[in-house]
Design an enzyme around this catalytic site. Structure first.
Site, PDB file in Angstrom:
ATOM      1  N   TRP A  12       1.054 -10.299   5.327  1.00 52.32           N
ATOM      2  CA  TRP A  12       0.921 -10.537   6.770  1.00 52.32           C
ATOM      3  C   TRP A  12       1.389  -9.346   7.614  1.00 52.32           C
ATOM      4  CZ3 TRP A  12       5.700  -9.751   8.644  1.00 52.32           C
ATOM      5  CH2 TRP A  12       6.790  -9.993   7.799  1.00 52.32           C
ATOM      6  N   ASN A  13       2.137  -8.412   7.024  1.00 49.78           N
ATOM      7  CA  ASN A  13       2.786  -7.408   7.890  1.00 49.78           C
ATOM      8  C   ASN A  13       1.814  -6.357   8.443  1.00 49.78           C
ATOM      9  OD1 ASN A  13       2.572  -6.242   5.356  1.00 49.78           O
ATOM     10  ND2 ASN A  13       4.492  -5.128   5.506  1.00 49.78           N
ATOM     11  N   CYS A  68       7.102  -2.420   4.091  1.00 47.79           N
ATOM     12  CA  CYS A  68       7.665  -2.194   2.742  1.00 47.79           C
ATOM     13  C   CYS A  68       8.342  -0.840   2.609  1.00 47.79           C
ATOM     14  CB  CYS A  68       6.576  -2.274   1.686  1.00 47.79           C
ATOM     15  SG  CYS A  68       5.804  -3.874   1.642  1.00 47.79           S
ATOM     16  N   GLU A 128      15.716  -6.516   0.269  1.00 51.42           N
ATOM     17  CA  GLU A 128      15.062  -6.031   1.481  1.00 51.42           C
ATOM     18  C   GLU A 128      15.324  -7.009   2.630  1.00 51.42           C
ATOM     19  OE1 GLU A 128      10.710  -3.947   1.627  1.00 51.42           O
ATOM     20  OE2 GLU A 128      10.886  -5.763   0.469  1.00 51.42           O
ATOM     21  N   LYS A 185      -8.150 -13.002  -0.292  1.00 53.80           N
ATOM     22  CA  LYS A 185      -7.378 -14.045   0.400  1.00 53.80           C
ATOM     23  C   LYS A 185      -6.266 -13.363   1.187  1.00 53.80           C
ATOM     24  CE  LYS A 185      -3.784 -16.271  -0.727  1.00 53.80           C
ATOM     25  NZ  LYS A 185      -3.061 -16.085   0.556  1.00 53.80           N
ATOM     26  N   PRO A 186      -6.313 -13.455   2.524  1.00 54.98           N
ATOM     27  CA  PRO A 186      -5.234 -12.885   3.330  1.00 54.98           C
ATOM     28  C   PRO A 186      -4.038 -13.835   3.380  1.00 54.98           C
ATOM     29  CG  PRO A 186      -6.909 -13.835   4.753  1.00 54.98           C
ATOM     30  CD  PRO A 186      -7.381 -14.065   3.344  1.00 54.98           C
ATOM     31  N   ALA A 187      -2.911 -13.342   3.847  1.00 48.58           N
ATOM     32  CA  ALA A 187      -1.707 -14.169   3.970  1.00 48.58           C
ATOM     33  C   ALA A 187      -1.963 -15.321   4.942  1.00 48.58           C
ATOM     34  CB  ALA A 187      -0.563 -13.311   4.480  1.00 48.58           C
ATOM     35  N   GLY A 213       2.578  -7.367  -1.650  1.00 48.66           N
ATOM     36  CA  GLY A 213       3.458  -8.462  -1.244  1.00 48.66           C
ATOM     37  C   GLY A 213       4.758  -8.412  -2.016  1.00 48.66           C
ATOM     38  N   GLU A 250       1.425  -3.506  -5.150  1.00 44.34           N
ATOM     39  CA  GLU A 250       2.254  -2.754  -4.195  1.00 44.34           C
ATOM     40  C   GLU A 250       3.291  -3.754  -3.694  1.00 44.34           C
ATOM     41  OE1 GLU A 250       3.748  -1.917  -1.006  1.00 44.34           O
ATOM     42  OE2 GLU A 250       1.791  -1.634  -0.029  1.00 44.34           O
ATOM     43  N   LEU A 251       4.511  -3.637  -4.230  1.00 48.24           N
ATOM     44  CA  LEU A 251       5.505  -4.701  -4.051  1.00 48.24           C
ATOM     45  C   LEU A 251       6.666  -4.255  -3.169  1.00 48.24           C
ATOM     46  CD1 LEU A 251       5.394  -5.872  -7.780  1.00 48.24           C
ATOM     47  CD2 LEU A 251       4.007  -6.650  -5.860  1.00 48.24           C
TER      48      LEU A 251
HETATM   49  C1  SIN Z   1       3.440  -1.851   3.647  1.00 49.42           C
HETATM   50  O1  SIN Z   1       4.366  -2.199   4.356  1.00 49.42           O
HETATM   51  O2  SIN Z   1       3.197  -2.455   2.586  1.00 49.42           O
HETATM   52  C2  SIN Z   1       2.503  -0.712   3.963  1.00 49.42           C
HETATM   53  C3  SIN Z   1       3.022   0.283   4.875  1.00 49.42           C
HETATM   54  C4  SIN Z   1       2.152   1.515   4.991  1.00 49.42           C
HETATM   55  O3  SIN Z   1       1.006   1.558   4.557  1.00 49.42           O
HETATM   56  O4  SIN Z   1       2.650   2.489   5.539  1.00 49.42           O
END
Ligand code: SIN
Length: 490
Positions: A158-159, A294, A392, A182-184, A238, A260-261
């Site tokens: 969602w971010n 992230c 986090e 499938k999106p969040a 996620g 990508e976690l």
């Molecule tokens: C993310 O928060 O997963 C991606 C951030 C980015 O692409 O810079």
């Protein structure tokens, strides 16, 4: 001619399967709310396994023709999609702000960031080369060609509701794969709008399918993809626990997986750094999307001799940040995504204070603005026993840790199971070389807080995942190499 839409025209509430908008097979829907106010924006399809299966069936039917479409023709479709996203950047930016909460400037910025991946991979589609292998035996010709892996399931967070799905769909389509996505559940509307624009750009029916599902039903819907041997790849952004679940469950059909976690990014400020530049870099990187990124620094290590000066400079800048809903064009920090997010931030800050952290600014909710607002916060005297040192926070909180020498800073920075981003500030060239080699992370910002780019490989090491997005490496995850050996040529 690219069509420009109003925000209301972009709101789609059904699944997109086989080129058609359709409700969930069960007829169920769930509410998408504005995190700034809690008001319901729309009620979207609440999909289950039957919808997931219908999406896979459509993607399987579309695959042979899309795979065999000339790369330059796939590129042309992606270029049209890119043009349409850019044409609608204002409305898409407002939609992101509405369902995700980030300030409008950031929402629009995300649109352009996501669009840059579409353009990048449109160009890359025409550069999928293989190799002629130098001859090993007389009468034999050996070569390696790259082929699309097949159906790709993209599951996104969602971010960054636009950029994260764009940077999965674009390379998949560029490679000749078909996509089910499938999106969040917090932010399906932006992804649905993006798919609508892809349809305008003539992505063929079935090549791109998207279903939405609530928190209650998402796992069951996705399980259908994990078990289905026709789905050859999972790409996910996620949390680490969900990433591990997807890797485990897709092992039954040995899918290619890229993850990508979560990160727990360190940001180190050495005493030879340009302090003003370090503060500016930290502000840019930490407060992007209110700290819900992230790659946001989660732990800031400052060398003892400059600690107080740095803390003072930083606290002044953080205190001046404007917290407001995205409808206020001066907003710099919006609401957090939901109540759970604010509760976690509050838990981390309270735990840190209980263990001896000093609040230099913030440290509390901004309830007068709404239920999901938290004040940008700087905490001094952070220590490794605090929850925010290991997990986090995903919010606007900067904990400042103190260190005495380089070895101590590197040990602390690497003392985490995660390894996505890391940052350090120093003006000593030898130190820059040493520290950048020793940091255990997929991305390293050196005297720079804004590191993301479509031209750069994005991804982590350790429990932050594997696979890379963007850059010339970003197509590899969607391709497999086939070796051809032709004999009888003598
Ligand atoms: C993310 O928060 O997963 C991606 C951030 C980015 O692409 O810079």
């Amino acid at each position: 001619m690219t069509q420009r839409y109003e925000l209301s025209d972009l709101i789609r509430t059904d699944n997109f399967i086989d080129g058609k908008w359709m409700p969930a097979a069960s007829g169920k829907r769930f509410a998408v709310t504005d995190p700034a106010t809690g008001e319901v924006i729309a009620r979207v399809a609440d999909s289950g396994p039957a919808d997931a299966r219908a999406a896979t069936d459509a993607a399987a039917r579309a695959f042979p023709a899309w795979r065999d479409t000339l790369p330059k023709d796939r590129a042309a479709v992606l270029h049209r999609w890119h043009a349409s996203i850019v044409e609608n950047a204002d409305a898409l930016g407002r939609l992101i702000s509405l369902e995700q909460g980030k300030p409008f400037a950031e929402g629009r910025g995300e649109v352009m960031y996501g669009a840059s991946y579409v353009k990048w991979f449109a160009d890359e589609a025409t550069r999928i080369y293989g190799d002629i292998i130098p001859q090993q035996q007389r009468g034999k010709r050996m070569s390696a060609v790259k082929e699309p892996v097949g159906i790709v399931a993209a599951i996104t967070p969602w971010n960054f509701p636009l950029a994260m799905i764009a940077r999965k769909i674009a390379p998949a389509l560029a490679a000749g794969c078909t996509v089910i996505g499938k999106p969040a559940e917090d932010t399906p509307l932006t992804a649905l709008a993006l798919v609508m624009l892809a349809n305008d750009a003539c992505v063929p029916a079935g090549a791109l399918n998207l279903i939405s599902a609530s928190r209650d039903n998402a796992q069951e819907a996705v399980a259908d993809w994990l078990e289905d041997g026709r789905v050859r790849k999972i790409t996910f952004t996620g949390s680490t626990p969900v990433g591990k679940y997807l890797a485990r469950e897709s092992a039954g059909t040995l899918k290619k997986v890229s993850l990508e976690l979560g990160g727990n990014a360190p940001f180190i400020v050495f005493d030879d750094a340009d302090l003003d530049a370090a503060v500016a870099g930290l502000m840019a990187s930490k407060f992007r999307n209110g700290g819900q990124t992230c790659v946001c620094p989660n732990r800031v290590y400052v060398q003892s001799s400059i600690y107080d000066r740095f803390a003072d400079l930083l606290a002044k800048r953080v205190c001046a940040l404007k917290v407001a809903p995205a409808t206020d064009l001066d907003a710099q920090i919006g609401p957090m995504i939901n109540a759970r997010a604010v509760e976690k931030i509050e838990r981390h800050v309270n735990d840190a204070v209980k263990r001896g952290a000093r609040v230099l600014t913030g440290g509390k909710r901004r309830s007068e603005l709404g239920a999901n607002y938290y004040a940008p916060t700087v905490l001094a005297d952070a220590t490794p026993d605090m929850q925010l040192s290991c997990e986090e926070t995903f919010g606007p909180v900067v904990p400042l840790f103190r260190f005495d020498d380089e070895a101590e800073a590197i040990h602390a920075a690497n003392n985490t199971p995660f390894g996505l981003a890391s940052y350090f500030y120093s003006q000593d060239l030898r130190r820059i070389d040493r520290v950048s080699r020793l940091l255990e992370a997929g991305l390293v910002g050196i005297n720079e807080g804004a590191i993301s780019s479509e031209a750069a490989p994005f991804g982590g090491v350790k429990e932050s995942g594997y696979g890379r997005e963007g850059s010339k490496y970003g197509l590899d995850d969607y391709l497999s190499i086939k070796y051809l050996c032709q004999g009888g040529l003598e």
